[in-house]
Design a protein around this motif. Structure first.
Motif, PDB file in Angstrom:
ATOM      1  N   VAL A 189       0.858  -1.208   0.000  1.00  0.00           N
ATOM      2  CA  VAL A 189       0.000   0.000   0.000  1.00  0.00           C
ATOM      3  C   VAL A 189       0.885   1.248   0.000  1.00  0.00           C
ATOM      4  O   VAL A 189       0.677   2.173  -0.803  1.00  0.00           O
ATOM      5  CB  VAL A 189      -0.940   0.008   1.238  1.00  0.00           C
ATOM      6  CG1 VAL A 189      -1.605   1.367   1.409  1.00  0.00           C
ATOM      7  CG2 VAL A 189      -1.986  -1.092   1.123  1.00  0.00           C
ATOM      8  N   ASP A 190       1.885   1.268   0.857  1.00  0.00           N
ATOM      9  CA  ASP A 190       2.796   2.435   0.917  1.00  0.00           C
ATOM     10  C   ASP A 190       3.495   2.654  -0.423  1.00  0.00           C
ATOM     11  O   ASP A 190       3.648   3.780  -0.888  1.00  0.00           O
ATOM     12  CB  ASP A 190       3.872   2.224   2.002  1.00  0.00           C
ATOM     13  CG  ASP A 190       3.283   2.252   3.408  1.00  0.00           C
ATOM     14  OD1 ASP A 190       2.228   2.869   3.598  1.00  0.00           O
ATOM     15  OD2 ASP A 190       3.887   1.631   4.309  1.00  0.00           O
ATOM     16  N   VAL A 191       3.924   1.561  -1.047  1.00  0.00           N
ATOM     17  CA  VAL A 191       4.638   1.666  -2.327  1.00  0.00           C
ATOM     18  C   VAL A 191       3.725   2.243  -3.404  1.00  0.00           C
ATOM     19  O   VAL A 191       4.095   3.175  -4.131  1.00  0.00           O
ATOM     20  CB  VAL A 191       5.161   0.268  -2.769  1.00  0.00           C
ATOM     21  CG1 VAL A 191       5.663   0.306  -4.200  1.00  0.00           C
ATOM     22  CG2 VAL A 191       6.254  -0.213  -1.824  1.00  0.00           C
ATOM     23  N   LEU A 192       2.517   1.706  -3.509  1.00  0.00           N
ATOM     24  CA  LEU A 192       1.614   2.141  -4.587  1.00  0.00           C
ATOM     25  C   LEU A 192       1.267   3.614  -4.456  1.00  0.00           C
ATOM     26  O   LEU A 192       1.228   4.356  -5.446  1.00  0.00           O
ATOM     27  CB  LEU A 192       0.347   1.276  -4.591  1.00  0.00           C
ATOM     28  CG  LEU A 192       0.582  -0.191  -4.983  1.00  0.00           C
ATOM     29  CD1 LEU A 192      -0.660  -1.032  -4.701  1.00  0.00           C
ATOM     30  CD2 LEU A 192       0.975  -0.308  -6.446  1.00  0.00           C
ATOM     31  N   VAL A 225      -3.269  -4.082  -4.161  1.00  0.00           N
ATOM     32  CA  VAL A 225      -3.447  -3.542  -5.517  1.00  0.00           C
ATOM     33  C   VAL A 225      -4.924  -3.290  -5.797  1.00  0.00           C
ATOM     34  O   VAL A 225      -5.301  -2.231  -6.323  1.00  0.00           O
ATOM     35  CB  VAL A 225      -2.848  -4.512  -6.573  1.00  0.00           C
ATOM     36  CG1 VAL A 225      -3.164  -4.044  -7.977  1.00  0.00           C
ATOM     37  CG2 VAL A 225      -1.338  -4.617  -6.379  1.00  0.00           C
ATOM     38  N   LEU A 226      -5.770  -4.232  -5.418  1.00  0.00           N
ATOM     39  CA  LEU A 226      -7.202  -4.061  -5.693  1.00  0.00           C
ATOM     40  C   LEU A 226      -7.767  -2.869  -4.914  1.00  0.00           C
ATOM     41  O   LEU A 226      -8.573  -2.104  -5.448  1.00  0.00           O
ATOM     42  CB  LEU A 226      -7.963  -5.349  -5.364  1.00  0.00           C
ATOM     43  CG  LEU A 226      -7.627  -6.521  -6.304  1.00  0.00           C
ATOM     44  CD1 LEU A 226      -8.266  -7.811  -5.824  1.00  0.00           C
ATOM     45  CD2 LEU A 226      -8.052  -6.235  -7.747  1.00  0.00           C
ATOM     46  N   ASP A 227      -7.332  -2.689  -3.677  1.00  0.00           N
ATOM     47  CA  ASP A 227      -7.787  -1.528  -2.888  1.00  0.00           C
ATOM     48  C   ASP A 227      -7.330  -0.224  -3.541  1.00  0.00           C
ATOM     49  O   ASP A 227      -8.067   0.762  -3.598  1.00  0.00           O
ATOM     50  CB  ASP A 227      -7.225  -1.591  -1.455  1.00  0.00           C
ATOM     51  CG  ASP A 227      -7.952  -2.647  -0.630  1.00  0.00           C
ATOM     52  OD1 ASP A 227      -8.962  -3.194  -1.106  1.00  0.00           O
ATOM     53  OD2 ASP A 227      -7.471  -2.943   0.492  1.00  0.00           O
ATOM     54  N   TRP A 228      -6.110  -0.238  -4.032  1.00  0.00           N
ATOM     55  CA  TRP A 228      -5.528   0.957  -4.672  1.00  0.00           C
ATOM     56  C   TRP A 228      -6.310   1.310  -5.946  1.00  0.00           C
ATOM     57  O   TRP A 228      -6.637   2.466  -6.198  1.00  0.00           O
ATOM     58  CB  TRP A 228      -4.066   0.662  -4.981  1.00  0.00           C
ATOM     59  CG  TRP A 228      -3.290   1.715  -5.670  1.00  0.00           C
ATOM     60  CD1 TRP A 228      -2.971   2.946  -5.173  1.00  0.00           C
ATOM     61  CD2 TRP A 228      -2.687   1.630  -6.962  1.00  0.00           C
ATOM     62  NE1 TRP A 228      -2.200   3.624  -6.094  1.00  0.00           N
ATOM     63  CE2 TRP A 228      -2.010   2.840  -7.197  1.00  0.00           C
ATOM     64  CE3 TRP A 228      -2.629   0.640  -7.943  1.00  0.00           C
ATOM     65  CZ2 TRP A 228      -1.300   3.094  -8.381  1.00  0.00           C
ATOM     66  CZ3 TRP A 228      -1.926   0.880  -9.108  1.00  0.00           C
ATOM     67  CH2 TRP A 228      -1.275   2.106  -9.319  1.00  0.00           C
ATOM     68  N   GLY A 256      -7.477   5.658 -19.327  1.00  0.00           N
ATOM     69  CA  GLY A 256      -7.681   4.902 -20.569  1.00  0.00           C
ATOM     70  C   GLY A 256      -9.132   4.921 -20.997  1.00  0.00           C
ATOM     71  O   GLY A 256     -10.023   5.339 -20.248  1.00  0.00           O
ATOM     72  N   ILE A 257      -9.370   4.461 -22.215  1.00  0.00           N
ATOM     73  CA  ILE A 257     -10.758   4.436 -22.672  1.00  0.00           C
ATOM     74  C   ILE A 257     -11.493   3.220 -22.108  1.00  0.00           C
ATOM     75  O   ILE A 257     -12.701   3.215 -22.010  1.00  0.00           O
ATOM     76  CB  ILE A 257     -10.858   4.430 -24.221  1.00  0.00           C
ATOM     77  CG1 ILE A 257      -9.864   3.425 -24.799  1.00  0.00           C
ATOM     78  CG2 ILE A 257     -10.674   5.815 -24.799  1.00  0.00           C
ATOM     79  CD1 ILE A 257     -10.082   3.134 -26.260  1.00  0.00           C
ATOM     80  N   GLU A 258     -10.705   2.196 -21.676  1.00  0.00           N
ATOM     81  CA  GLU A 258     -11.350   1.002 -21.135  1.00  0.00           C
ATOM     82  C   GLU A 258     -11.659   1.228 -19.662  1.00  0.00           C
ATOM     83  O   GLU A 258     -11.097   0.581 -18.809  1.00  0.00           O
ATOM     84  CB  GLU A 258     -10.453  -0.228 -21.278  1.00  0.00           C
ATOM     85  CG  GLU A 258      -9.991  -0.477 -22.667  1.00  0.00           C
ATOM     86  CD  GLU A 258      -8.575   0.051 -22.881  1.00  0.00           C
ATOM     87  OE1 GLU A 258      -7.786  -0.680 -23.432  1.00  0.00           O
ATOM     88  OE2 GLU A 258      -8.278   1.198 -22.487  1.00  0.00           O
ATOM     89  N   LYS A 259     -12.554   2.139 -19.387  1.00  0.00           N
ATOM     90  CA  LYS A 259     -12.822   2.565 -18.016  1.00  0.00           C
ATOM     91  C   LYS A 259     -13.179   1.405 -17.088  1.00  0.00           C
ATOM     92  O   LYS A 259     -12.894   1.447 -15.904  1.00  0.00           O
ATOM     93  CB  LYS A 259     -13.979   3.576 -18.005  1.00  0.00           C
ATOM     94  CG  LYS A 259     -13.546   4.965 -18.419  1.00  0.00           C
ATOM     95  CD  LYS A 259     -12.818   5.654 -17.280  1.00  0.00           C
ATOM     96  CE  LYS A 259     -12.430   7.063 -17.669  1.00  0.00           C
ATOM     97  NZ  LYS A 259     -11.301   7.553 -16.898  1.00  0.00           N
ATOM     98  N   ASN A 260     -13.846   0.393 -17.625  1.00  0.00           N
ATOM     99  CA  ASN A 260     -14.325  -0.662 -16.743  1.00  0.00           C
ATOM    100  C   ASN A 260     -13.295  -1.745 -16.465  1.00  0.00           C
ATOM    101  O   ASN A 260     -13.502  -2.598 -15.635  1.00  0.00           O
ATOM    102  CB  ASN A 260     -15.586  -1.304 -17.327  1.00  0.00           C
ATOM    103  CG  ASN A 260     -16.687  -0.291 -17.392  1.00  0.00           C
ATOM    104  OD1 ASN A 260     -16.791   0.559 -16.506  1.00  0.00           O
ATOM    105  ND2 ASN A 260     -17.481  -0.347 -18.445  1.00  0.00           N
ATOM    106  N   VAL A 261     -12.209  -1.714 -17.201  1.00  0.00           N
ATOM    107  CA  VAL A 261     -11.211  -2.759 -17.019  1.00  0.00           C
ATOM    108  C   VAL A 261     -10.302  -2.368 -15.864  1.00  0.00           C
ATOM    109  O   VAL A 261      -9.486  -1.473 -15.986  1.00  0.00           O
ATOM    110  CB  VAL A 261     -10.351  -2.937 -18.294  1.00  0.00           C
ATOM    111  CG1 VAL A 261      -9.354  -4.068 -18.119  1.00  0.00           C
ATOM    112  CG2 VAL A 261     -11.249  -3.194 -19.489  1.00  0.00           C
ATOM    113  N   LYS A 262     -10.442  -3.014 -14.745  1.00  0.00           N
ATOM    114  CA  LYS A 262      -9.555  -2.679 -13.632  1.00  0.00           C
ATOM    115  C   LYS A 262      -8.314  -3.564 -13.701  1.00  0.00           C
ATOM    116  O   LYS A 262      -7.220  -3.111 -13.811  1.00  0.00           O
ATOM    117  CB  LYS A 262     -10.278  -2.853 -12.291  1.00  0.00           C
ATOM    118  CG  LYS A 262     -11.383  -1.855 -12.062  1.00  0.00           C
ATOM    119  CD  LYS A 262     -10.964  -0.419 -12.353  1.00  0.00           C
ATOM    120  CE  LYS A 262     -10.009   0.163 -11.363  1.00  0.00           C
ATOM    121  NZ  LYS A 262      -9.582   1.526 -11.728  1.00  0.00           N
ATOM    122  N   ILE A 263      -8.522  -4.869 -13.668  1.00  0.00           N
ATOM    123  CA  ILE A 263      -7.399  -5.756 -13.958  1.00  0.00           C
ATOM    124  C   ILE A 263      -7.863  -6.674 -15.065  1.00  0.00           C
ATOM    125  O   ILE A 263      -8.850  -7.390 -14.931  1.00  0.00           O
ATOM    126  CB  ILE A 263      -6.960  -6.575 -12.752  1.00  0.00           C
ATOM    127  CG1 ILE A 263      -6.377  -5.642 -11.701  1.00  0.00           C
ATOM    128  CG2 ILE A 263      -5.911  -7.587 -13.165  1.00  0.00           C
ATOM    129  CD1 ILE A 263      -5.674  -6.324 -10.585  1.00  0.00           C
TER     130      ILE A 263
END
Ligand SMILES: C[S@@+](CC[C@H](N)C(=O)[O-])C[C@H]1O[C@@H](n2cnc3c(N)ncnc32)[C@H](O)[C@@H]1O
Length: 266
Positions: A189-192, A225-228, A256-263
């Motif tokens: 979390v600190d790194v991100l 990562v998911l929280d970030w 990006g244009i792929e707004k819904n793509v998180k991972i």
């Protein structure tokens, strides 16, 4: 006599070819040896190839360097790949060699891992594990032949050391490749949060401990990562490559244009 001459010819010809290849491209041999010696070569190779071919400018940052094994390998792969690409491959195109201005930043407590709350952590993630001094790190990278004028170290617990003053001291502007190898949720979390302002579309993120924590996506590196991503809706990650038993690489997309793509497709 003729038979002997033919035999010598048949041996010397391929030998000469191999030697010429190795002289022109010594990196082939080096990286082959490195691969044998250290199986984690792959992550850096893929990151280096991608960054060089796509002209991703910026620095290399590693969070959790321990004795420097990953750092040395990352440096080698980036130098070898850019040498091969710019000097042999696209010599005449006039593209900027991204390695020329690249700096290599190492971050660590140099006291091992901190305490962590996640119950699903693997057994080796206990406080104090992977402790090695800053001197050991410098000694090993010097002996490995890295250009140390390009290298910085930042010693301290991430929650204290990853701040605006550090970013200013290091003159951070752009990040090309980040190797996140600090094992636990809190550190990640600190790194991100620290790297976020310096990421741009195309930056590569390598997470060493992606496939850990029994697949529980609220804990460990995946949880962080998911929280970030949840908090930063303008950022998404495109999955790029998996290697060894735990590492995953992603490419950053911002606004990006792929707004819904998180991972994307892990
Ligand atoms: C598995 S080791 C890193 C291995 C190294 N990347 C390599 O390739 O050999 C994990 C490192 O993360 C560091 N680390 C983890 N959390 C940290 C934190 N919050 N602050 C500072 N260092 C941390 C530990 O000191 C340890 O050196």
């Amino acid at each position: 006599m003729k038979k002997l001459r033919n035999f010598i010819k048949s041996v010397i010809k391929p030998l000469r070819k191999i030697l010429t290849y190795l002289i022109v491209e010594p990196s082939v041999l080096n990286s082959h040896i490195a691969k044998q010696v250290w199986h984690e070569t792959n992550a850096f190779r893929w990151a280096a190839a991608y960054a060089v071919k796509n002209q991703i400018e910026g620095d290399y940052l590693e969070f959790g360097v321990w004795k420097g094994n990953g750092f040395i390998e990352a440096y080698r792969q980036i130098t070898q790949y850019s040498k091969r690409f710019y000097e042999v491959g696209v010599k005449s195109t006039g593209h900027k060699n991204i390695f020329k201005d690249m700096r290599f930043h190492a971050f660590d407590s140099f006291e091992g891992l901190p305490e962590t709350k996640n119950v699903s952590n693997p057994i080796q993630y206990f406080a104090g594990n992977y402790s090695a001094s800053e001197e050991i790190f410098w000694d090993r990278i010097s002996k490995a032949g890295l250009d140390t004028s390009r290298v910085t170290t930042t010693k301290g617990w991430f929650e204290n050391s990853l701040n605006d003053e550090t970013a200013e001291r290091l003159h951070l502007q752009k990040i090309a490749i980040v190797y996140v190898d600090c094992d636990v949720y809190e550190s990640t979390v600190d790194v991100l949060n620290f790297i976020q302002p310096f990421l741009s579309t195309g930056s590569v993120l390598i997470f060493d401990d992606w496939f850990r924590n029994k697949g529980i996506s609220t804990e460990g590196v995946q949880g962080a990562v998911l929280d970030w991503l949840e908090k930063n809706q303008n950022i998404s990650l495109q999955h790029y490559y998996n290697c060894d038993t735990r590492t995953a690489l992603f490419i950053v997309k911002i606004d990006g244009i792929e707004k819904n793509v998180k991972i994307d497709c892990v």
